[in-house]
Design a protein around this motif. Sequence first.
Motif, PDB file in Angstrom:
ATOM      1  N   LYS A   6       0.837  -1.193   0.000  1.00  0.00           N
ATOM      2  CA  LYS A   6       0.000   0.000   0.000  1.00  0.00           C
ATOM      3  C   LYS A   6       0.876   1.250   0.000  1.00  0.00           C
ATOM      4  O   LYS A   6       1.727   1.411   0.872  1.00  0.00           O
ATOM      5  N   GLN A   7       0.638   2.109  -0.981  1.00  0.00           N
ATOM      6  CA  GLN A   7       1.369   3.364  -1.115  1.00  0.00           C
ATOM      7  C   GLN A   7       0.364   4.460  -1.424  1.00  0.00           C
ATOM      8  O   GLN A   7      -0.393   4.343  -2.396  1.00  0.00           O
ATOM      9  N   ASP A   8       0.335   5.485  -0.618  1.00  0.00           N
ATOM     10  CA  ASP A   8      -0.561   6.629  -0.831  1.00  0.00           C
ATOM     11  C   ASP A   8      -2.015   6.190  -0.987  1.00  0.00           C
ATOM     12  O   ASP A   8      -2.755   6.697  -1.833  1.00  0.00           O
ATOM     13  N   GLY A   9      -2.443   5.199  -0.191  1.00  0.00           N
ATOM     14  CA  GLY A   9      -3.842   4.777  -0.189  1.00  0.00           C
ATOM     15  C   GLY A   9      -4.222   3.771  -1.263  1.00  0.00           C
ATOM     16  O   GLY A   9      -5.354   3.312  -1.302  1.00  0.00           O
ATOM     17  N   ASN A  10      -3.292   3.429  -2.155  1.00  0.00           N
ATOM     18  CA  ASN A  10      -3.567   2.448  -3.215  1.00  0.00           C
ATOM     19  C   ASN A  10      -2.564   1.309  -3.129  1.00  0.00           C
ATOM     20  O   ASN A  10      -1.426   1.503  -2.718  1.00  0.00           O
ATOM     21  N   LYS A  26      -0.013  -1.034  -4.828  1.00  0.00           N
ATOM     22  CA  LYS A  26       0.864  -0.923  -6.002  1.00  0.00           C
ATOM     23  C   LYS A  26       1.732  -2.169  -6.126  1.00  0.00           C
ATOM     24  O   LYS A  26       2.129  -2.759  -5.117  1.00  0.00           O
ATOM     25  N   SER A  33      -5.966  -3.260  -7.092  1.00  0.00           N
ATOM     26  CA  SER A  33      -6.010  -2.450  -5.875  1.00  0.00           C
ATOM     27  C   SER A  33      -7.435  -2.333  -5.358  1.00  0.00           C
ATOM     28  O   SER A  33      -7.697  -2.494  -4.164  1.00  0.00           O
TER      29      SER A  33
END
Length: 92
Positions: free
Chosen positions: A53-57, A59, A77
């Motif tokens: 999870k990166q910046d809410g999504n 990846k 995602s």
Amino acid sequence: MQFVKNIQFTRLIKADGRLREFNFRKMITSQETLFSVDVVDDRGNRIMFRMNKQDGNWKIIPTPVPAWVQDQEQNMSEMINEELTAQTFTVY
């Protein structure tokens, strides 16, 4: 003693012109939560990669994957988020 719920699920996603079975498995490391994902290509080779999870999504962790897998990143995602939301409300 601590129990951790195992989350595994499969979703059919249309990628590269055909339905493909993507298998997801939640992994918890000491530092973060990851999802291990695998899918089979046209030759029967299993493609395995991880997502975090990166910046809410969610990846794909940089790994060489075919373009048709990379193109489904946003779709995967959303599916992970839907499954995690469904698991939150499950009562046994």
